[in-house]
Design a protein around this motif. Structure first.
Motif, PDB file in Angstrom:
ATOM      1  N   SER A 100      -1.799   6.980 -10.125  1.00  0.00           N
ATOM      2  CA  SER A 100      -3.231   6.714 -10.308  1.00  0.00           C
ATOM      3  C   SER A 100      -4.074   7.820  -9.689  1.00  0.00           C
ATOM      4  O   SER A 100      -5.107   8.208 -10.230  1.00  0.00           O
ATOM      5  N   CYS A 137       2.233   6.440  -3.294  1.00  0.00           N
ATOM      6  CA  CYS A 137       1.112   5.511  -3.456  1.00  0.00           C
ATOM      7  C   CYS A 137       0.812   4.720  -2.179  1.00  0.00           C
ATOM      8  O   CYS A 137       1.674   4.070  -1.609  1.00  0.00           O
ATOM      9  N   GLY A 139      -1.514   2.317  -2.050  1.00  0.00           N
ATOM     10  CA  GLY A 139      -2.071   0.997  -2.352  1.00  0.00           C
ATOM     11  C   GLY A 139      -3.584   0.964  -2.360  1.00  0.00           C
ATOM     12  O   GLY A 139      -4.197  -0.017  -1.925  1.00  0.00           O
ATOM     13  N   CYS A 141      -5.226   2.429  -5.285  1.00  0.00           N
ATOM     14  CA  CYS A 141      -5.241   3.160  -6.559  1.00  0.00           C
ATOM     15  C   CYS A 141      -6.541   3.039  -7.345  1.00  0.00           C
ATOM     16  O   CYS A 141      -6.865   3.922  -8.130  1.00  0.00           O
TER      17      CYS A 141
ATOM     18  N   GLU B  81       2.981  -4.379  -0.869  1.00  0.00           N
ATOM     19  CA  GLU B  81       2.158  -3.703  -1.886  1.00  0.00           C
ATOM     20  C   GLU B  81       2.449  -2.207  -2.055  1.00  0.00           C
ATOM     21  O   GLU B  81       1.635  -1.347  -1.691  1.00  0.00           O
ATOM     22  N   GLY B  82       3.611  -1.920  -2.641  1.00  0.00           N
ATOM     23  CA  GLY B  82       4.006  -0.512  -2.727  1.00  0.00           C
ATOM     24  C   GLY B  82       4.216   0.012  -4.129  1.00  0.00           C
ATOM     25  O   GLY B  82       4.400   1.214  -4.325  1.00  0.00           O
ATOM     26  N   GLU B  83       4.216  -0.864  -5.110  1.00  0.00           N
ATOM     27  CA  GLU B  83       4.448  -0.434  -6.499  1.00  0.00           C
ATOM     28  C   GLU B  83       3.259   0.412  -6.954  1.00  0.00           C
ATOM     29  O   GLU B  83       2.128  -0.070  -6.974  1.00  0.00           O
ATOM     30  N   PRO B  84       3.478   1.683  -7.318  1.00  0.00           N
ATOM     31  CA  PRO B  84       2.338   2.527  -7.658  1.00  0.00           C
ATOM     32  C   PRO B  84       1.396   1.879  -8.685  1.00  0.00           C
ATOM     33  O   PRO B  84       1.849   1.307  -9.672  1.00  0.00           O
ATOM     34  N   GLY B  85       0.110   1.955  -8.393  1.00  0.00           N
ATOM     35  CA  GLY B  85      -0.918   1.335  -9.221  1.00  0.00           C
ATOM     36  C   GLY B  85      -1.411   0.017  -8.650  1.00  0.00           C
ATOM     37  O   GLY B  85      -2.476  -0.466  -9.009  1.00  0.00           O
ATOM     38  N   THR B  86      -0.636  -0.572  -7.748  1.00  0.00           N
ATOM     39  CA  THR B  86      -0.929  -1.919  -7.246  1.00  0.00           C
ATOM     40  C   THR B  86      -1.753  -1.871  -5.960  1.00  0.00           C
ATOM     41  O   THR B  86      -1.341  -1.245  -4.986  1.00  0.00           O
ATOM     42  N   CYS B  87      -2.904  -2.528  -5.965  1.00  0.00           N
ATOM     43  CA  CYS B  87      -3.723  -2.540  -4.748  1.00  0.00           C
ATOM     44  C   CYS B  87      -4.570  -3.795  -4.688  1.00  0.00           C
ATOM     45  O   CYS B  87      -5.671  -3.779  -4.168  1.00  0.00           O
ATOM     46  N   ARG B  90      -4.419  -5.912  -1.007  1.00  0.00           N
ATOM     47  CA  ARG B  90      -5.181  -5.295   0.074  1.00  0.00           C
ATOM     48  C   ARG B  90      -6.543  -5.972   0.249  1.00  0.00           C
ATOM     49  O   ARG B  90      -6.981  -6.223   1.375  1.00  0.00           O
ATOM     50  N   TYR B 119       4.509  -9.725   6.138  1.00  0.00           N
ATOM     51  CA  TYR B 119       5.053  -8.366   6.215  1.00  0.00           C
ATOM     52  C   TYR B 119       4.077  -7.438   5.492  1.00  0.00           C
ATOM     53  O   TYR B 119       4.003  -7.421   4.266  1.00  0.00           O
ATOM     54  N   ARG B 121       2.594  -3.651   4.612  1.00  0.00           N
ATOM     55  CA  ARG B 121       3.026  -2.252   4.594  1.00  0.00           C
ATOM     56  C   ARG B 121       2.371  -1.503   5.757  1.00  0.00           C
ATOM     57  O   ARG B 121       1.187  -1.718   6.069  1.00  0.00           O
ATOM     58  N   PHE B 124      -1.174   0.094   5.864  1.00  0.00           N
ATOM     59  CA  PHE B 124      -2.362  -0.789   5.907  1.00  0.00           C
ATOM     60  C   PHE B 124      -2.671  -1.162   7.359  1.00  0.00           C
ATOM     61  O   PHE B 124      -2.659  -2.332   7.719  1.00  0.00           O
ATOM     62  N   CYS B 168      11.370  -1.967   0.856  1.00  0.00           N
ATOM     63  CA  CYS B 168      11.154  -3.157   1.689  1.00  0.00           C
ATOM     64  C   CYS B 168      10.266  -4.186   1.007  1.00  0.00           C
ATOM     65  O   CYS B 168      10.108  -5.296   1.502  1.00  0.00           O
TER      66      CYS B 168
END
Ligand SMILES: Cc1cc2nc3c(=O)[nH]c(=O)nc-3n(C[C@H](O)[C@H](O)[C@H](O)COP(=O)(O)O)c2cc1C
Ligand code: SF4
Ligand code: FES
Lengths: 170, 420
Positions: A100, A137, A139, A141, B81-87, B90, B119, B121, B124, B168
């Motif tokens: 992203s 990433c 988080g 994005c 929350e580590g999968e790219p694009g995912t936020c 947060r 848990y 990340r 954050f 993780c």
């Protein structure tokens, strides 16, 4: 483990009284017979207390605090990218270049930083002020492109904003 | 549109107990404590809510797998929350931590877990501070501890910060990490519901899943299931990033047409709808959808899966026509290679190969056979690994070749990209 670096100061690391109080708080979060669970938070704390990185001596010290064999602490410290096993600058600047951010031109952010700091990814400035890293990433994005400096995120960046942010660091 | 997990985030100081309570917070907990654990599980089953972390497993069913034995049980919230694009999580952590905490106390009570962990990340840091402050408030107000709301129920809750390892986020890698080890996923079975954290029965749910629980208890499972569509009930946060005019986290009912999400919520595609190239609909691991598919597909589990992709974490990554698909996927392949924990060889070696071949094609050094080689390497990973990270690395490559094969071919034939 070859990745581990000795401290150059020769002073054995010791937590302050305040840090020891925080260690006690950390232990209370886990069942009494599961003290190893505290290894990650204690490593995070040690990194903060000991100048932003973890020398082999610091890892050995954490091992005694948590009551784990040093080798197990080394394993944990080398597995997770946030534990710095060599010195980092006062400001650790981590630029996200994942999808992203890349779509929103993180290349220009990375380039602005390389020019401004005269550093490539993975390098630290000789005055110990800056380390520049590329990260995956983070988080955030929807606010791409973005970067992290120590504990804080800086989002919706432009090359001009990046330059300003660096100039305003104390 | 009805909002659930984000309904309070516009309030000033929404992260504080005072504001959350004045907006009706902790009333669901009060109600839950008058019900039996099984009643709560039934209500959550009736809601139809599926896990919002990626796999979409029905939450009520997962809770019902927890055995009713004497072992200590645990509830873990996955805020990695580590999968790219995912936020999306947060904003829950930093704006409505009490809603998550309330959902966790209810879930803990339902499955008879007396201890919970969130848990988060490691990066954050500020979000973890917020959540910790909310936990402190909840203890002081008697919502947490050994006598929750004076009802003799025990629930202790703590934050555990990660250390920067995407793997993780996988539930058993997360458990290993919580136990103070390297975050290397475990072979399943046994599943965490039977042998999880410290060997005890453990429920692991995503932040968004748990944050939906208070409203399900307060308004009923039937109410929740009236939102969304069949088999994809309720609301979902879509994190829309990339080439849209208004990137953002949008909470909408499941089943919304993707085009409506992009045009009416996310401000439209940069340069107009016809400038759209494709959409990665559910985080980096989900196969890319072509513009033609985007015209009509709806955002629910079944529709996206019928279209050959996955709803995943709901991270909608939008690519306009300036994007080189080979370069985009090469970036993702590099990510998965970096994040493989290395304990199974199909993943360790395969992610390395995928990344190397993608890079070589991207740089114009690939040959025609490389395209089929990618498919064969991907085939040797899929279904042959301990955790789903291997599949996650393979799927975007396979999906991109399926959707945009001509771009891969152009790259190997002309040694450069057909886009730029
Ligand atoms: C490599 C990998 C990474 C994952 N990362 C996350 C994550 O960051 N957050 C999350 O909630 N689930 C993540 N998951 C899914 C979890 O394993 C698990 O299915 C989920 O936390 C269950 O919660 P849910 O049922 O409420 O979705 C990941 C899975 C894999 C294979
Ligand atoms: S699939 Fe990959 S990340 Fe998952 S356990 Fe195997 S090597 Fe590790
Ligand atoms: S891709 Fe940069 S923060 Fe997610």
């Amino acid at each position: 483990m070859s990745e581990l670096q000795k401290s150059s100061s020769g002073v054995p690391p010791r937590f302050s009284e305040e840090a020891m109080r925080q260690v006690e708080v950390i232990f209370q979060r886990y069942p009494a017979d599961r003290r190893e669970s505290a290894v990650m938070p204690v490593l995070h704390l040690a990194q903060r207390e000991f100048g932003g990185w973890l020398s082999q001596e610091a890892l050995d010290y954490v091992a005694t605090i948590v009551g784990m064999p040093p080798i197990r602490v080394y394993e944990v410290a080398t597995f997770y990218t946030m534990y710095n096993l060599k010195p980092v600058g006062k400001y650790h600047i981590q630029v996200c270049t994942n999808i992203s951010c890349w779509l929103c031109d993180s290349d220009s952010i990375a380039q602005a930083l390389r020019n401004k700091l005269q550093l490539s990814f993975g390098e630290s400035s000789s005055d110990g002020r800056f380390t520049l890293s590329e990260v995956e990433c983070l988080g955030a994005c929807i606010n791409a492109p973005m970067l992290q400096i120590n504990d804080d995120y800086y989002e919706n960046l432009t090359p001009a904003k990046v330059s300003e942010i660096i100039d305003q660091l104390p | 549109m009805t909002k659930i997990v984000y309904k309070h985030i516009h309030l000033e100081n929404s992260h504080t107990l005072a504001v959350y309570k004045s907006a009706g917070g902790y009333q669901a907990l009060e109600k839950a404590l008058t019900l039996s654990g099984d009643d709560i599980i039934d209500e959550v089953k009736r809601s139809g809510i599926r896990g919002r972390g990626g796999a979409g497993f029905p939450a009520g069913l997962k809770w019902s797998f927890i055995p009713k034995d004497d072992r200590a049980k645990y509830l873990v919230c996955n805020a990695d929350e580590g999968e790219p694009g995912t936020c999306k999580d947060r904003d829950i952590l930093r704006y409505v931590p009490h809603q998550l905490i309330e959902g966790m106390i209810i879930a803990g009570y339902a499955v008879r877990a007396e201890r919970g962990y969130i848990y988060i990340r490691g990066e954050f840091y500020r979000e973890a501070e917020r959540v910790q402050a909310a936990i402190d408030e909840a203890y002081a107000a008697g919502y947490l501890g050994d006598n929750v709301m004076g009802r003799g129920v025990r629930f202790d809750l703590a934050v555990h910060r990660g250390g920067g390892a995407y793997v993780c986020g996988e539930e058993t890698g997360l458990i290993e990490s919580l136990e103070g080890k390297k975050g290397q996923p475990r072979l399943k079975p046994p599943f965490p519901a039977n042998i999880g954290l410290y060997g005890g029965p453990t429920v692991i749910n995503n932040v968004e899943t748990l944050t939906s629980v208070p409203d399900i208890i307060l308004n009923g499972g039937a109410w929740y299931s009236s939102l969304g569509v069949d088999k994809s009930t309720g609301t979902k946060v879509f994190a829309v990033s990339g080439h849209v005019n208004k990137p953002g986290n949008y909470e909408v009912e499941l089943g919304i047409p993707l085009k409506v999400l992009l045009e009416e919520y996310a401000g439209g595609i940069r340069g107009g709808w016809d400038n759209l190239k494709g959409v990665i609909p559910g985080g980096a691991s989900s196969p890319v959808l072509t513009k033609t598919v985007c015209e009509t597909v709806t955002m629910d589990y079944d529709a996206i899966s019928k279209a050959g992709s996955m709803l995943g974490s709901g991270a909608v990554i939008v690519l306009d026509r300036s994007v080189c698909i080979v370069r985009a996927i090469a970036r993702l392949s590099r990510f998965y290679r970096h994040e493989s924990c290395g304990q199974c060889s199909p993943c360790r070696e395969g992610t390395g190969w995928l990344s190397q071949i993608m890079q070589r094609i991207e740089q114009g050094k690939g040959v025609r056979e490389d395209i089929d080689l990618l498919l064969s390497v991907a085939g040797n990973i899929q279904g042959k690994t301990i955790c789903a990270l291997g599949d996650a690395a393979a799927m975007p490559v396979v999906g991109a070749i399926r959707a945009f094969r001509e771009e891969f071919e152009y790259h190997v034939e002309h040694g450069r990209c057909m886009v730029a």
